[in-house]
Design an enzyme around this catalytic site. Structure first.
Site, PDB file in Angstrom:
ATOM      1  N   VAL A 131      71.723  16.689   5.093  1.00  0.00           N
ATOM      2  CA  VAL A 131      71.489  17.533   3.889  1.00  0.00           C
ATOM      3  C   VAL A 131      70.351  17.295   3.278  1.00  0.00           C
ATOM      4  O   VAL A 131      69.872  16.140   3.229  1.00  0.00           O
ATOM      5  CB  VAL A 131      72.519  17.275   2.915  1.00  0.00           C
ATOM      6  CG1 VAL A 131      72.516  18.024   1.582  1.00  0.00           C
ATOM      7  CG2 VAL A 131      74.111  17.525   3.362  1.00  0.00           C
ATOM      8  N   CYS A 132      69.629  18.443   3.047  1.00  0.00           N
ATOM      9  CA  CYS A 132      68.394  18.343   1.975  1.00  0.00           C
ATOM     10  C   CYS A 132      67.286  17.741   3.117  1.00  0.00           C
ATOM     11  O   CYS A 132      67.294  17.692   4.228  1.00  0.00           O
ATOM     12  CB  CYS A 132      68.624  17.479   0.991  1.00  0.00           C
ATOM     13  SG  CYS A 132      67.252  17.610  -0.210  1.00  0.00           S
ATOM     14  N   THR A 133      66.756  16.466   2.635  1.00  0.00           N
ATOM     15  CA  THR A 133      65.476  16.041   3.308  1.00  0.00           C
ATOM     16  C   THR A 133      66.156  14.887   4.242  1.00  0.00           C
ATOM     17  O   THR A 133      65.316  14.180   5.010  1.00  0.00           O
ATOM     18  CB  THR A 133      64.351  15.177   2.612  1.00  0.00           C
ATOM     19  OG1 THR A 133      64.997  14.444   1.419  1.00  0.00           O
ATOM     20  CG2 THR A 133      63.556  16.310   1.756  1.00  0.00           C
TER      21      THR A 133
END
Lengths: 232, 232
Positions: free
Chosen positions: B102-104
């Site tokens: 998820v995300c970075t």
């Protein structure tokens, strides 16, 4: 904004639904000039659906706050019978600028006598219990009635948090936090409300709840009885 | 479904954005027959934006898993340089049925050499760094490329988790969990993507990132250099 930090207290407890707490926490902790305190009935570790939140303060040790937020969860109706916890929620709530909850956290606010005559949100499946505390159930995802701001079930806590951020810090702040947390939801299914969920999912969920519903209802009735007795 | 529990490992670390983890955890932990393990580089307490997640296992002590999920956060690019952590993510990822982030967190998967030639999502502000690991940035909120499923920034983790639930447990399960967690989002503002956010919010966010961007870029370049050197 007041001169002291805007103090936000999350009043959490074992058995809460953790996303009721972590969703709003992620957003509200980005309020500049805020102080966020995580507190629980006994302090220390709080177990929630497989996660352990450590280092929480004792709710009774918190002097006052500007905003109190109470999450919901499987144990919410049991917690509504925890006399000491309810007394602390009432004490903090009565002195706070904002009284807030997510999901069935509104049943805890109700048990604390903070919702009499007030409109409030709740998880859709348990919203019908609010009138036992004299509250007016509202099917809004985020509901405001005066200084009481409440969110619906679990994930509604994110929409709720944005509304709270806008109220306290302004719309531009809320939008900037929304951008940073990339909140442009795109659910792959439209099953998040009983009105839109497939009948099979509604039946499955109702089936899961069937065995806890009598106990939860009884707990809320007892909490309401105590509230009424305390006032009589 | 295999006969043993479907083992999900969240590989978390200090300085992550906690909602990258708690959002998917809340949804994925409702997969019947699953075992969810929270692991971190050193085990024990993991501090994240004011929360302490206690009792995590050491990632190196996890033998194998069916799905690994890596969240992102302010420290993600620094973690991409933690050789031991990256080696464990690579080891677990190579043996897993699903590699996810998820995300970075996708930058961590990239640093572990798991995204070469693969499409992946990332937080919109850091997506441009994915090609340094040979990955193909994709602006989808949930991106699937073979056994790699990745979510965009922070709150995209919830949409991602529903897609994962549907993949592993079927659409009906995903919809039932969605109903239980009342995921029918209604953001009060449409500011969650740079294309829709007000210019003032975009400028404010860019301003906040300006001072960390050179360091994060340098960390990713160094992680990419190490990855390339390891393969030469």
């Amino acid at each position: 904004m007041t001169e002291h930090p805007f103090r936000i207290v999350f009043a959490i407890y074992p058995g809460m639904t953790h996303l009721d707490f972590t969703g709003p926490h992620q957003f509200l902790s980005r309020l500049p000039g805020s102080e966020v305190i995580i507190a629980s009935p006994a302090g220390g570790d709080v177990l929630s659906e497989g996660l352990i939140f450590a280092g929480t303060k004792r709710l009774a040790d918190i002097g006052a706050c500007d905003l109190i937020c109470v999450p919901g969860g499987a144990s919410a109706t049991a917690v509504a019978l925890d006399t000491a916890f309810i007394a602390e929620v009432r004490r903090l709530g009565l002195a706070a600028r904002y009284i807030t909850s997510v999901c069935t956290g509104s049943l805890i606010l109700g048990a604390a006598g903070l919702l009499a005559g007030r409109r409030a949100a709740c998880h859709w499946a348990w919203r019908y219990l609010l009138p036992l505390f004299g509250a007016v159930p509202d099917d809004g995802r985020v509901v405001r009635d005066g200084n009481i701001m409440t969110g619906g079930g679990v994930t509604a806590g994110i929409d709720f948090a944005l509304a709270v951020l806008a109220e306290i810090g302004g719309v531009e702040l809320a939008q900037t936090v929304q951008l940073g947390l990339e909140y442009a939801p795109a659910p792959p299914f439209d099953a998040g409300r009983p009105e839109t969920a497939p009948a099979s999912s509604l039946a499955a969920f109702r089936g899961q709840m069937a065995y806890v519903q009598p106990r939860r209802e009884a707990e809320v009735r007892e909490a309401a009885r105590r509230l009424g007795a305390g006032r009589a």
